[in-house]
Design an enzyme around this catalytic site. Sequence first.
Site, PDB file in Angstrom:
ATOM      1  N   SER A   1      15.855  19.815 -15.318  1.00 21.18           N
ATOM      2  CA  SER A   1      14.792  20.822 -15.349  1.00 21.18           C
ATOM      3  C   SER A   1      15.359  22.129 -15.865  1.00 21.18           C
ATOM      4  CB  SER A   1      14.211  21.027 -13.948  1.00 21.18           C
ATOM      5  OG  SER A   1      13.400  22.180 -13.895  1.00 21.18           O
TER       6      SER A   1
ATOM      7  N   HIS B  51       0.829  -1.207   0.000  1.00 19.81           N
ATOM      8  CA  HIS B  51       0.000   0.000   0.000  1.00 19.81           C
ATOM      9  C   HIS B  51       0.869   1.266   0.000  1.00 19.81           C
ATOM     10  CE1 HIS B  51      -3.166  -2.837   1.250  1.00 19.81           C
ATOM     11  NE2 HIS B  51      -2.276  -3.270   2.113  1.00 19.81           N
TER      12      HIS B  51
END
Length: 485
Positions: A290, A160
């Site tokens: 970036s 999870h």
Amino acid sequence: MAAPGEEQDVMARYRSPLVSRYASAEMAYNFSERKKFSTWRRLWLYLAQAEKSLGLSITDEQIREMEANLDNIDFKMAAEEEKKLRHDVMAHVHTFAHCCPKAAAIIHLGATSCYVGDNTDLIVLRDGFNLLLPKLARVISRLADFAEKYADMPALGFTHYQPAQLTTVGKRCCLWIQDLCMDLQSLERARDDLRFRGVKGTTGTQASFLQLFEGDHSKVEELDRLVTEKAGFKRAYMVTGQTYSRKVDIGVLAVLASLGASIHKICTDIRLLANLKEIEEPFEKDQIGSSAMPYKRNPMRSERCCSLARHLMTLVMDPLQTAAVQWFERTLDDSANRRVCLAEAFLTADIILSTLQNVSEGLVVYPKVIERRIRQELPFMATENIIMAMVKAGGNRQDCHEKIRVLSQQAAAVVKQEGGDNDFIARVRADPYFSPIHKQLESLLDPSSFTGRAPQQVAKFLKEEVRPALIPYQSRMGGKVELAL
């Protein structure tokens, strides 16, 4: 309006990035016009050779003329013929006949358009699988080497996406490999299950060939067998309409979609691990992560795989719908759709396999980060071991449980509310109640004691399942792949 001469500028026209930006030259050629139309000519040659061998009036000179012009394709003439005739196969019959005047009368003898169209598609699908399979095997091989190298390295497991019991870096990689091995088997099966359409005539009844051979059924069957053999197939479909069943395309794209799902899962895991700073894909010396944030190291290769894998997974919907709406012996609403989805599926699979190979050849592991994350979570996971050790030392299980509950809650508050490190073990060491096991705490917290049989599973899996599956591709395992744009 285009500027004068602009129609000649390739940059002034849309080009599919699958070919212009990503795909390998081999896969791009497999779905090229040159491969398609030269294969049509070979199929016409195979048909003529087989018809001649079975007694039709076809000369050696006609056969030699066809053989000499298999790749001598005047594409400009073919385009002009198609514009005039509105029929691609007849345009190429005329173009082939133009350079084979002696053989013109027997080219396409008894055949329908799907003789060249569908049989070529099946050849291209088979060849596409043959290009993909070694690439998939290389990816599995690279990941197997990685799994073997890190088979023993403990790492925090997640269920999870919440901290769970420890695994190892290598064992987690084996989860990826197992999915890819299933894909390897599926692709092999899909390729081997492909049959040739063969020589079946306009509605699949072989009526035209039965007439050519004056009602001799055995010669019609032999013609089908001979052409199938010449095309490199072991079997042909026994019954067809005008086309081979479009369910075949479903099977082909379904296994490619499944491969896409596997690669999407693998690359998503790598992206999550990159965020955790535990594992990163390769990052080149001059690569920019970036334009605004120079410190960033974005997992662009894995992101590309996920992006393209999503496209690959959706393409199976095309043949599903096409097969569902084929009327009787065939309709032509399959043609334009198949020109797009079949090629794009193989081109996309080719791209993501090449990119994943590049990733798998340069995965970077950061052991110190992995160790730190284990240290943050392992103390809580070790509570049961501490309780057992205390009971063995004469303590009461319920008293010990309550002590640990209180201390663990205090430590959790430090982590969650103060942003500090997990100090649960320091609290245990400071508590006189746990003095009987203070000397055992180091061994009780050894990460390798929490990984179970993960290292043994890795070794057994690689030896008994993975390496044997790669044997057929052994001679094509070498060489690194250069990343596309």
